[in-house]
Design a protein around this motif. Sequence first.
Motif, PDB file in Angstrom:
ATOM      1  N   PHE A  67       2.689  11.619   3.687  1.00 31.16           N
ATOM      2  CA  PHE A  67       2.515  11.610   2.243  1.00 31.16           C
ATOM      3  C   PHE A  67       3.819  12.094   1.603  1.00 31.16           C
ATOM      4  CE2 PHE A  67      -1.529  12.437   4.371  1.00 31.16           C
ATOM      5  CZ  PHE A  67      -2.252  11.339   3.937  1.00 31.16           C
ATOM      6  N   TRP A  68       3.841  12.138   0.287  1.00 33.85           N
ATOM      7  CA  TRP A  68       5.033  12.677  -0.370  1.00 33.85           C
ATOM      8  C   TRP A  68       4.647  13.223  -1.721  1.00 33.85           C
ATOM      9  CZ3 TRP A  68       8.375   9.762  -4.076  1.00 33.85           C
ATOM     10  CH2 TRP A  68       7.816   8.550  -4.495  1.00 33.85           C
ATOM     11  N   TYR A  69       5.556  13.934  -2.325  1.00 33.08           N
ATOM     12  CA  TYR A  69       5.265  14.521  -3.626  1.00 33.08           C
ATOM     13  C   TYR A  69       6.421  14.244  -4.584  1.00 33.08           C
ATOM     14  CZ  TYR A  69       8.210  18.423  -2.028  1.00 33.08           C
ATOM     15  OH  TYR A  69       9.248  19.178  -1.566  1.00 33.08           O
ATOM     16  N   HIS A  70       6.049  14.173  -5.863  1.00 33.15           N
ATOM     17  CA  HIS A  70       7.036  13.852  -6.902  1.00 33.15           C
ATOM     18  C   HIS A  70       6.451  14.232  -8.254  1.00 33.15           C
ATOM     19  CE1 HIS A  70       4.778  10.280  -8.259  1.00 33.15           C
ATOM     20  NE2 HIS A  70       4.629   9.938  -6.995  1.00 33.15           N
ATOM     21  N   PRO A  71       7.267  14.302  -9.302  1.00 31.41           N
ATOM     22  CA  PRO A  71       6.744  14.647 -10.633  1.00 31.41           C
ATOM     23  C   PRO A  71       5.932  13.485 -11.216  1.00 31.41           C
ATOM     24  CG  PRO A  71       9.158  14.782 -10.557  1.00 31.41           C
ATOM     25  CD  PRO A  71       8.713  14.069  -9.330  1.00 31.41           C
ATOM     26  N   HIS A  72       5.153  13.801 -12.255  1.00 30.59           N
ATOM     27  CA  HIS A  72       4.426  12.748 -12.976  1.00 30.59           C
ATOM     28  C   HIS A  72       4.688  12.841 -14.477  1.00 30.59           C
ATOM     29  CE1 HIS A  72       1.430   9.520 -12.759  1.00 30.59           C
ATOM     30  NE2 HIS A  72       1.487   9.651 -11.439  1.00 30.59           N
ATOM     31  N   VAL A  73       5.803  13.462 -14.842  1.00 29.52           N
ATOM     32  CA  VAL A  73       6.224  13.567 -16.247  1.00 29.52           C
ATOM     33  C   VAL A  73       7.573  12.856 -16.345  1.00 29.52           C
ATOM     34  CG1 VAL A  73       6.963  15.153 -18.072  1.00 29.52           C
ATOM     35  CG2 VAL A  73       5.071  15.798 -16.556  1.00 29.52           C
TER      36      VAL A  73
ATOM     37  N   PHE B 234      -4.008   5.142 -12.363  1.00 31.03           N
ATOM     38  CA  PHE B 234      -4.003   3.842 -11.677  1.00 31.03           C
ATOM     39  C   PHE B 234      -2.829   3.090 -12.298  1.00 31.03           C
ATOM     40  CE2 PHE B 234      -5.784  -0.624 -11.796  1.00 31.03           C
ATOM     41  CZ  PHE B 234      -5.746  -0.854 -10.433  1.00 31.03           C
ATOM     42  N   HIS B 235      -1.777   2.877 -11.521  1.00 27.33           N
ATOM     43  CA  HIS B 235      -0.566   2.346 -12.167  1.00 27.33           C
ATOM     44  C   HIS B 235       0.338   1.638 -11.182  1.00 27.33           C
ATOM     45  CE1 HIS B 235       2.102   5.598 -10.566  1.00 27.33           C
ATOM     46  NE2 HIS B 235       1.012   6.340 -10.637  1.00 27.33           N
ATOM     47  N   CYS B 236       1.228   0.860 -11.754  1.00 31.40           N
ATOM     48  CA  CYS B 236       2.298   0.271 -10.959  1.00 31.40           C
ATOM     49  C   CYS B 236       3.276   1.388 -10.602  1.00 31.40           C
ATOM     50  CB  CYS B 236       3.002  -0.813 -11.764  1.00 31.40           C
ATOM     51  SG  CYS B 236       4.385  -1.536 -10.861  1.00 31.40           S
ATOM     52  N   HIS B 237       3.839   1.346  -9.387  1.00 34.25           N
ATOM     53  CA  HIS B 237       4.798   2.379  -8.991  1.00 34.25           C
ATOM     54  C   HIS B 237       6.249   1.942  -9.201  1.00 34.25           C
ATOM     55  CE1 HIS B 237       5.606   6.328  -7.251  1.00 34.25           C
ATOM     56  NE2 HIS B 237       4.302   6.506  -7.162  1.00 34.25           N
ATOM     57  N   VAL B 238       6.460   0.798  -9.863  1.00 32.69           N
ATOM     58  CA  VAL B 238       7.790   0.548 -10.434  1.00 32.69           C
ATOM     59  C   VAL B 238       7.799   1.375 -11.708  1.00 32.69           C
ATOM     60  CG1 VAL B 238       9.319  -1.159 -11.498  1.00 32.69           C
ATOM     61  CG2 VAL B 238       8.060  -1.734  -9.404  1.00 32.69           C
TER      62      VAL B 238
ATOM     63  N   PRO C 191       7.839   0.375  -3.716  1.00 35.24           N
ATOM     64  CA  PRO C 191       7.989   1.756  -4.137  1.00 35.24           C
ATOM     65  C   PRO C 191       6.727   2.572  -3.891  1.00 35.24           C
ATOM     66  CG  PRO C 191       9.026   0.324  -5.725  1.00 35.24           C
ATOM     67  CD  PRO C 191       8.329  -0.564  -4.730  1.00 35.24           C
ATOM     68  N   SER C 192       6.905   3.751  -3.317  1.00 31.84           N
ATOM     69  CA  SER C 192       5.883   4.765  -3.006  1.00 31.84           C
ATOM     70  C   SER C 192       5.164   4.525  -1.686  1.00 31.84           C
ATOM     71  CB  SER C 192       4.849   4.934  -4.128  1.00 31.84           C
ATOM     72  OG  SER C 192       3.768   4.041  -3.962  1.00 31.84           O
ATOM     73  N   MET C 193       5.359   3.362  -1.071  1.00 29.09           N
ATOM     74  CA  MET C 193       4.595   3.044   0.140  1.00 29.09           C
ATOM     75  C   MET C 193       5.243   3.682   1.367  1.00 29.09           C
ATOM     76  SD  MET C 193       3.892  -0.911  -1.027  1.00 29.09           S
ATOM     77  CE  MET C 193       2.975  -1.436   0.394  1.00 29.09           C
TER      78      MET C 193
ATOM     79  N   ILE D 159       0.771  -1.447  -6.769  1.00 29.37           N
ATOM     80  CA  ILE D 159      -0.277  -0.851  -7.600  1.00 29.37           C
ATOM     81  C   ILE D 159      -0.915   0.317  -6.853  1.00 29.37           C
ATOM     82  CG2 ILE D 159      -2.431  -1.254  -8.837  1.00 29.37           C
ATOM     83  CD1 ILE D 159      -0.029  -2.780 -10.013  1.00 29.37           C
ATOM     84  N   HIS D 160      -0.891   1.479  -7.498  1.00 33.35           N
ATOM     85  CA  HIS D 160      -1.295   2.736  -6.853  1.00 33.35           C
ATOM     86  C   HIS D 160      -2.508   3.338  -7.555  1.00 33.35           C
ATOM     87  CE1 HIS D 160      -1.244   6.679  -5.128  1.00 33.35           C
ATOM     88  NE2 HIS D 160      -0.650   7.282  -6.139  1.00 33.35           N
ATOM     89  N   LEU D 161      -3.484   3.761  -6.752  1.00 34.62           N
ATOM     90  CA  LEU D 161      -4.646   4.489  -7.265  1.00 34.62           C
ATOM     91  C   LEU D 161      -4.588   5.917  -6.738  1.00 34.62           C
ATOM     92  CD1 LEU D 161      -7.452   4.706  -8.629  1.00 34.62           C
ATOM     93  CD2 LEU D 161      -8.454   3.852  -6.491  1.00 34.62           C
ATOM     94  N   HIS D 162      -4.766   6.876  -7.629  1.00 34.89           N
ATOM     95  CA  HIS D 162      -4.781   8.285  -7.230  1.00 34.89           C
ATOM     96  C   HIS D 162      -6.161   8.681  -6.681  1.00 34.89           C
ATOM     97  CE1 HIS D 162      -1.277   9.987  -9.892  1.00 34.89           C
ATOM     98  NE2 HIS D 162      -1.003   8.762  -9.514  1.00 34.89           N
ATOM     99  N   GLY D 163      -6.158   9.704  -5.825  1.00 34.42           N
ATOM    100  CA  GLY D 163      -7.403  10.378  -5.446  1.00 34.42           C
ATOM    101  C   GLY D 163      -8.258   9.672  -4.416  1.00 34.42           C
TER     102      GLY D 163
ATOM    103  N   VAL E 130       3.781  18.337 -10.461  1.00 35.89           N
ATOM    104  CA  VAL E 130       3.909  17.799  -9.109  1.00 35.89           C
ATOM    105  C   VAL E 130       2.656  16.990  -8.792  1.00 35.89           C
ATOM    106  CG1 VAL E 130       4.349  18.270  -6.676  1.00 35.89           C
ATOM    107  CG2 VAL E 130       5.212  19.852  -8.419  1.00 35.89           C
ATOM    108  N   HIS E 131       2.877  15.743  -8.380  1.00 33.75           N
ATOM    109  CA  HIS E 131       1.791  14.880  -7.906  1.00 33.75           C
ATOM    110  C   HIS E 131       1.932  14.717  -6.395  1.00 33.75           C
ATOM    111  CE1 HIS E 131      -0.934  11.623  -7.249  1.00 33.75           C
ATOM    112  NE2 HIS E 131       0.020  10.782  -6.948  1.00 33.75           N
ATOM    113  N   TRP E 132       0.813  14.779  -5.690  1.00 33.46           N
ATOM    114  CA  TRP E 132       0.796  14.713  -4.222  1.00 33.46           C
ATOM    115  C   TRP E 132       0.349  13.312  -3.847  1.00 33.46           C
ATOM    116  CZ3 TRP E 132       3.079  19.074  -2.840  1.00 33.46           C
ATOM    117  CH2 TRP E 132       3.063  20.106  -3.787  1.00 33.46           C
ATOM    118  N   HIS E 133       1.323  12.440  -3.689  1.00 30.06           N
ATOM    119  CA  HIS E 133       1.026  11.015  -3.598  1.00 30.06           C
ATOM    120  C   HIS E 133       0.262  10.667  -2.309  1.00 30.06           C
ATOM    121  CE1 HIS E 133       2.067   6.695  -4.520  1.00 30.06           C
ATOM    122  NE2 HIS E 133       1.565   6.640  -3.299  1.00 30.06           N
ATOM    123  N   GLY E 134      -0.912  10.062  -2.512  1.00 31.19           N
ATOM    124  CA  GLY E 134      -1.714   9.593  -1.380  1.00 31.19           C
ATOM    125  C   GLY E 134      -2.709  10.609  -0.865  1.00 31.19           C
TER     126      GLY E 134
HETATM  127 CU1  C2O Z   1       3.347   8.315  -6.649  1.00 31.89          CU
HETATM  128 CU2  C2O Z   1       0.988   8.231  -9.954  1.00 31.89          CU
HETATM  129  O1  C2O Z   1       2.166   8.272  -8.322  1.00 31.89           O
END
Ligand code: C2O
Length: 481
Positions: free
Chosen positions: A138-144, A462-466, A271-273, A414-418, A98-102
């Motif tokens: 915020f939202w949560y989703h898998p990262h696998v 650090f990745h594209c969310h497509v 996506p993800s915004m 483009i999404h950056l974690h943390g 589970v990743h906690w996006h944002g």
């Molecule tokens: Cu919403 Cu690395 O992701």
Amino acid sequence: MSKPFNTHLSRRAFVSGSLAGAAAALTPVIPQAARAAPGLREFSLTAAEGQAALLSAPYPATNIWGYAGTVPGTEIRATQGDRLRITFTNDLPVETTVHWHGVRLPNAMDGVPGVTQEPVPPGNSFIYEFDAVDAGTFWYHPHVSTSQQLARGLYGALIIDEPDPIRVDRDITWMLDDWRLDGDAAVEGGFDAPGDISHAGRLGNIVTVNGIVAESFAVQSGERIRLRLVNTANARIFALNFEGHTPQIIALDGQPVAPHAPDDGLIVLGPSMRADLILDCTGAPGARMVLRDHAYRGNTFDLLQIVYADTPRRAAVPDWPVALPANPVSEPDLAVAARHEVVFSGGMMGRSVERQMGLEVSNSLLGRLRRDGDVWYLNGQAASGRGEDPVLTLTEGQSHIISMVNATAFHHPIHLHGHVFRVVSRNGVAAPRREWLDTILLAPAETAEIALVADNPGDWAFHCHVLEHVSGGMAGIIRVA
Ligand code: C2O
Ligand code: CU
């Protein structure tokens, strides 16, 4: 926006239902009464197979993967300052995380396999624990196997309330998604199809709001709604127009922004915004107005109708204040910031964009080991999945400016974690609102500068969310050390 690949929606072929029941069940009105003192809030969360009635009869329910077996999954809600402890159990037949996006949390809680934790095998559990530092949506989703696991329905809202929320009549979350279903309403296989990876990603053929193809949303004249929009789709961009209304954007990606009406009247979400809106219901009793999507030229569609009750709530919308208090984010010092650059390249028709921008990025890959399936690159490097060199290393505690160049023919969120970052400029023009974001939507051939204080140590995705672009290599690590 350029016309994307394979985006035709056939939702009009489907019988659709009313959003009222599902939305009401999933998004209770926030009580305005006093809240419990900040403290430890415990939740349990299970990823499991389930069924969802995305479409109404005569279509059968769709087999999905969901948190608690539902779409969206359990809403997790707490107040800023709380500590969240979420005991996660994997009842799926495959491994997941589970990743906690944002959410700005410790690296070990970030849910990225091979970087911050090992995947959770079927039947196993993992405890996520972190402080709710920021209020917001915020939202949560898998990262696998993210492209497949999200497409099957694994996502849920994580709402962190301000200790003293702004006053509204209703506080509602809409999780927007699209699905690629076959004629029996089953999720189509063929995840990570090469054509999706190299073009605009897996676009679906139906769009859901909180897990149903919605027909209508009931409101009352004079009502004020805080509407939290979350784009959970693998690849679809939304550009929503609320006909006859003037929503005010009060937060983006959970972070407060100066309240403003959207440019061109369109709420644009890659996506993800996320966007938090103040929707003042200024229509007349009995009115019906359309909420229409304009993201893809030649392919507009009606998301739902806003249907006014015959009785007004009050004579005019209230004038309660709408500005949100800032979150405790460190302000980058642009005068001393270290400068970095990330060039995104690859994909179908990417070479001609590189030439048009005076870059020859893909050609500079000579000497690198090219894997089959590498389609997208960050500074000439495609993600390998495990143990790779960081794309950038940011000195901890310092200010940084990252210039991002989209040398491709497609949009990329483009999404950056943390961390969250300020948008400083786009195509050399200063950003008017300098919004804080965790995901920035880059148009083809666009350049943007973002700034942040690297105050959260660790290796951050650090990745594209497509998500099909991630499968094609559009991901990397930013190291803060
Ligand atoms: Cu919403 Cu690395 O992701
Ligand atoms: Cu992308």
